[in-house]
Design an enzyme around this catalytic site. Sequence first.
Site, mmCIF file in Angstrom:
data_model
loop_
_atom_site.group_PDB
_atom_site.id
_atom_site.type_symbol
_atom_site.label_atom_id
_atom_site.label_comp_id
_atom_site.label_asym_id
_atom_site.label_seq_id
_atom_site.Cartn_x
_atom_site.Cartn_y
_atom_site.Cartn_z
ATOM 1 N N ASP A 172 0.841 -1.204 0.000
ATOM 2 C CA ASP A 172 0.000 0.000 0.000
ATOM 3 C C ASP A 172 0.875 1.252 0.000
ATOM 4 O O ASP A 172 0.591 2.218 0.688
ATOM 5 C CB ASP A 172 -0.951 0.003 1.209
ATOM 6 C CG ASP A 172 -0.223 -0.172 2.545
ATOM 7 O OD1 ASP A 172 1.022 -0.232 2.524
ATOM 8 O OD2 ASP A 172 -0.888 -0.247 3.585
ATOM 9 N N ASP A 216 7.793 -4.734 14.148
ATOM 10 C CA ASP A 216 8.315 -3.369 14.080
ATOM 11 C C ASP A 216 8.534 -2.786 15.477
ATOM 12 O O ASP A 216 9.574 -2.158 15.742
ATOM 13 C CB ASP A 216 7.418 -2.461 13.231
ATOM 14 C CG ASP A 216 5.942 -2.603 13.563
ATOM 15 O OD1 ASP A 216 5.571 -3.487 14.363
ATOM 16 O OD2 ASP A 216 5.137 -1.816 13.025
#
Length: 424
Positions: free
Chosen positions: A194, A270
């Site tokens: 995206d 992350d």
Amino acid sequence: MANLFCDFRFLLLIAAVVFIYIQVESENHCTGQMRLLIDQISMQQGQIVAFEDERKRHFEERLQMKTLLQDLERKGLQQLTDKTQVPVAAVVIMACNRADYLDKTIKSVLKYQTPVASKYPVFVSQDGSNPDVKKKALSFDRLAYMQHLDYGEVETERPGELIAYYKIARHYKWALDQLFYIHKFSRVIILEDDMEIAPDFFSYFEAAAMLLDKDKTIMAVSSWNDNGQKQFVHDPYLLYRSDFFPGLGWMLTKSIWDELSPKWPKAYWDDWLRLKENHKGRQFIRPEVCRTYNFGEHGSSMGQFFKQYLEPIKLNDVQIDWMSMDLGYLMEDKYVKHFADAVKKAKPVYGNDAVMKAFNVAGDVRIEYRDQSDFEHIARQFGIFEEWKDGIPRTAYKGVVVFRHQTRRRIFLVGPDSLKRLGI
């Protein structure tokens, strides 16, 4: 004679009772044996089902590898890499089930990758078997396709957690293992399905690759600035070091992956990278103006913060030849002084109304915060990210968060020990 007959009947009665007892015990034993046998059969059936599932998984993986090899042979890796040109990095687009998003991302990448295709071979790594995503990826001739099929059960560590974050972490580990250990790339740039990229995206990472090779205190290079919204950025040429991992379009080396792969987390990879125990004091390069734009309003994070933080991001539109730029100031031995000089020149502003006072200062401004709560209060007034991870605010370098404020003027939010850490 009558007594003898009675005794005989009594003996018969005892014999009958014994016989019945033996029969009952025999039946109980048989029933127990039968139950044990049934349990063993059930266990064996379970093992057979598990074996069949395992066999099916191995078959699917072999089929997947065969498909991958056929695809690579069909397109020819020579089309993706030049035997006379050592690639700067492989580019992998991580995908799952959003074919329309993937189409937009691939077109954005190939638009700027074409002139430097031999330096940046492109891969799409799909997690799962969504047919539309696979069809979309295979419709492009200038990239290679990988498919991660994982039938293992997902056990979340806390109730109510989204399984998606666990699947994403598994996919990342698999894809990076493939690119570093099977395809033997020395660096990999990770994008998601995206994202759009800036015109100078590849030039930026080529120059950054040289920094990674020279300075081992740099753990990774990112194309993202968390406070990269239009009102907070100005200079497309300016890069920073940060103690906070930005992600969202980033490059790492094989030596870093050798360290991370064996202990890769089950989920939230992350945030895991943002822990001090994992980055170990190393830092990340980030730009002031983002080189990636995240348009993914719909996805695993369900659009969290999209309107406030992601949609207003400024994507760089200036074509910069980064290989002609002197980035020596980003080396660790020079950057502390370089950054400290900028902080030192900024005008200190104090008091509860420091934010209001900052509006009336023409040049750069320095505002000190006492702790996390105080930082969040000040950040909220400006509209920047308030989030911390493991004691580090987003984008911070030695506790200092820097951003523009609607003009070229920079605001430095300075932590309680930041000046000391900077040698000021």
